[in-house]
Design an enzyme around this catalytic site. Structure first.
Site, PDB file in Angstrom:
ATOM      1  N   TYR A 156      37.875  41.364  32.698  1.00 29.52           N
ATOM      2  CA  TYR A 156      38.461  42.000  31.676  1.00 29.52           C
ATOM      3  C   TYR A 156      37.268  41.582  30.406  1.00 29.52           C
ATOM      4  O   TYR A 156      37.411  41.908  29.342  1.00 29.52           O
ATOM      5  CB  TYR A 156      39.765  41.416  31.075  1.00 29.52           C
ATOM      6  CG  TYR A 156      40.772  42.193  31.781  1.00 29.52           C
ATOM      7  CD1 TYR A 156      40.408  42.757  33.181  1.00 29.52           C
ATOM      8  CD2 TYR A 156      41.859  42.596  31.327  1.00 29.52           C
ATOM      9  CE1 TYR A 156      41.606  43.554  33.827  1.00 29.52           C
ATOM     10  CE2 TYR A 156      43.054  43.196  31.773  1.00 29.52           C
ATOM     11  CZ  TYR A 156      42.884  43.525  33.326  1.00 29.52           C
ATOM     12  OH  TYR A 156      43.794  44.313  33.720  1.00 29.52           O
ATOM     13  N   LYS A 225      44.249  33.660  42.641  1.00 31.64           N
ATOM     14  CA  LYS A 225      43.912  34.183  43.999  1.00 31.64           C
ATOM     15  C   LYS A 225      42.895  33.673  44.474  1.00 31.64           C
ATOM     16  O   LYS A 225      42.053  33.946  45.212  1.00 31.64           O
ATOM     17  CB  LYS A 225      43.730  35.759  43.921  1.00 31.64           C
ATOM     18  CG  LYS A 225      43.643  36.769  44.987  1.00 31.64           C
ATOM     19  CD  LYS A 225      44.840  37.101  45.611  1.00 31.64           C
ATOM     20  CE  LYS A 225      44.921  37.511  46.856  1.00 31.64           C
ATOM     21  NZ  LYS A 225      46.056  37.461  47.776  1.00 31.64           N
ATOM     22  N   ASP A 279      49.574  37.237  44.788  1.00 36.83           N
ATOM     23  CA  ASP A 279      50.313  38.134  45.436  1.00 36.83           C
ATOM     24  C   ASP A 279      51.729  37.655  45.719  1.00 36.83           C
ATOM     25  O   ASP A 279      53.064  38.236  45.656  1.00 36.83           O
ATOM     26  CB  ASP A 279      49.652  38.821  46.770  1.00 36.83           C
ATOM     27  CG  ASP A 279      49.026  37.779  47.493  1.00 36.83           C
ATOM     28  OD1 ASP A 279      48.585  36.706  46.821  1.00 36.83           O
ATOM     29  OD2 ASP A 279      48.850  38.124  48.809  1.00 36.83           O
ATOM     30  N   ASP A 303      47.686  40.073  33.536  1.00 31.72           N
ATOM     31  CA  ASP A 303      48.216  41.618  32.895  1.00 31.72           C
ATOM     32  C   ASP A 303      49.305  42.031  33.818  1.00 31.72           C
ATOM     33  O   ASP A 303      50.222  42.665  33.191  1.00 31.72           O
ATOM     34  CB  ASP A 303      46.858  42.357  32.835  1.00 31.72           C
ATOM     35  CG  ASP A 303      46.928  43.751  32.335  1.00 31.72           C
ATOM     36  OD1 ASP A 303      47.857  43.754  31.630  1.00 31.72           O
ATOM     37  OD2 ASP A 303      45.829  44.497  32.348  1.00 31.72           O
TER      38      ASP A 303
END
Ligand code: NAP
Length: 413
Positions: A156, A225, A279, A303
């Site tokens: 981002y 992640k 996840d 986000d």
């Protein structure tokens, strides 16, 4: 701009890492575009009522309007005037309604610009259920988390180039021919860069840990992640743990220790620090929500996770938020301008009102914050709610934005 302010009103100061809040602070606000003026008109009455009730006139806010967004562009040709930025720097703590994102203008997004200019490096989103709000899960009360999302790095950061641009082609050639990765980048790709630094990670994780300790929270979970993106998200996890060990070793317990030497029981006064793969975290908040408390995460995960958690407890119309740096904070509604409802006194002011409660907590005015939260819950319990809640709530009466605020003010007393 400040000439109308009462004589005894003062700016919030920041000394030795702590806010100094006068009894009559000057707090800037940006009304916002679209439905922003309706939302602000409703919210400010709630804020003033809560402060009056909590402090009986000893404390009072001097509100200072700042211009930004579409309204500002139409008045002055500037989306984010210099005077607004100077006031935000001077007064430090502000609240804003939603702003239109300029299309095709010089500024990519006003919210992103504000975060970058004031270095508001943490997006903080508390997510908990307000009793009575319709929610899609069976036990929405089980989720009570505060998400600290890194705000300045990751994909981002806006470092990206369009497919076939000169820059993208040069970068692809450099990576493929000089760095020789195992998997080459396909020619003609668009490319973005994902920077995650120790500096950015440490200050975010520090803020999350300090918040958890200050608010008696049970755990801080690093959400990443890192199993796939080892040197960005994996490093976020490693730097996060290292920071916790270096600066908070006396107060924290790691998950391995909890099970290896404490039989799974967290000693009183200690803070659990653990991590989860992003996840899996989306499953955990649905399946075992009560096990999580404070979440610290890089920008992109944060986000998605913030909105998913907000949806779980009944949606964005009620979700508060803030962007916080060192000694600077901007509190804001988390939804957009909902332009089709502009000027109709229709939309739900809950998100902006609860963002105000966060702001009062941040200022150390916890009594006003608590009155706002209990007022919102009481107003919802009457089932006289705005259209967005009413359409999901059996037996509800739809009220206007301003009438919903009236209900909260009546409950504050
Ligand atoms: P949006 O303004 O959030 O509206 C999407 C839909 O969400 C609305 O049509 C409405 O749904 C519902 N909604 C939003 N706020 C609500 C509220 N307070 N009460 C009840 N329902 C509410 O999203 P958008 O249409 O994608 O964006 C519009 C503009 O806002 C764009 O310029 C965007 O860039 C900007 N934006 C600003 C911010 C910010 O300033 N923080 C954030 C996001 C977007 P229904 O139609 O189903 O009633």
């Amino acid at each position: 701009m400040t000439s109308d302010l009462p004589k005894d009103a003062r700016a919030v100061a920041f000394q030795d890492g702590k806010l100094q809040v006068p009894d009559h602070p000057i707090l800037p606000f940006i009304r916002g575009d679209g439905t922003g003026p309706d939302l602000w008109a409703a919210s400010v009455r709630v804020f003033d009522a809560a402060v009056a009730k909590a402090y009986g006139g000893k404390r009072k806010i001097a509100w200072l309007e700042l211009m930004a967004g579409e309204a500002s562009f139409q008045a002055s040709g500037e989306w984010l005037p210099q005077a607004t930025l100077e006031s935000l720097r001077k007064y430090r703590v502000a609240i804003k309604g939603p702003l239109t994102t300029p299309v095709g203008g010089g500024i990519r997004s006003l919210n992103v610009a504000l975060r970058q200019i004031l270095d508001l490096y943490a997006c903080v989103r508390p997510v908990s259920w307000v009793e009575g709000v319709p929610a899609p899960v069976k036990q929405p009360d089980q989720l009570d988390v505060v998400i600290f999302r890194e705000n300045t790095e990751d994909v981002y950061a806006g470092i990206e180039w369009q497919a076939h641009s000169k820059e993208a082609d040069r970068l692809i050639e450099f990576v493929n021919n000089e760095l020789k990765p195992k998997n080459k980048i396909r020619a003609g790709s668009g490319v973005g860069i994902k920077p995650i630094s120790a500096f950015g990670t440490e200050r975010l994780v520090r803020m999350a840990l300090q918040y958890a300790l200050d608010h008696g929270r049970r755990s801080v979970t690093l959400v990443h992640k890192g199993n796939i993106m080892k040197y960005t998200e994996g490093s976020f996890r490693d730097w996060g743990y290292a920071l916790a060990q270096k600066e908070f070793s006396a107060q924290i317990v790691r998950e391995e220790e909890l099970w290896s030497s404490m039989d799974g029981k967290l000693p009183a006064g200690k803070l659990l620090v653990n991590d989860r793969i992003a996840d899996a975290m989306f499953q955990q908040v649905l399946l075992r929500p009560a096990e999580y408390s404070v979440l610290a995460t890089p920008n992109l995960n944060g986000d998605y996770l913030s909105d998913a958690c907000a949806a779980q407890v009944g949606g964005l119309g009620m979700a508060p938020g803030a962007n916080i740096g060192d000694g600077f904070a901007v509190f804001e509604a988390t939804h957009g301008t909902a332009p089709k409802y502009a000027g109709q006194d229709k939309v739900n002011p809950g998100s902006l009102i609860l963002s105000g409660a966060m702001m009062f907590d941040y200022l150390g005015w916890g009594e006003a914050a608590a009155l706002i939260r209990s007022g919102v819950a009481a107003a919802v319990s009457t089932k006289k709610v705005t259209y967005d809640l009413a359409r999901q709530l059996a037996g509800a009466t739809t009220v206007r934005c301003s009438e919903f605020a009236d209900g909260i003010i009546a409950a504050i007393g």
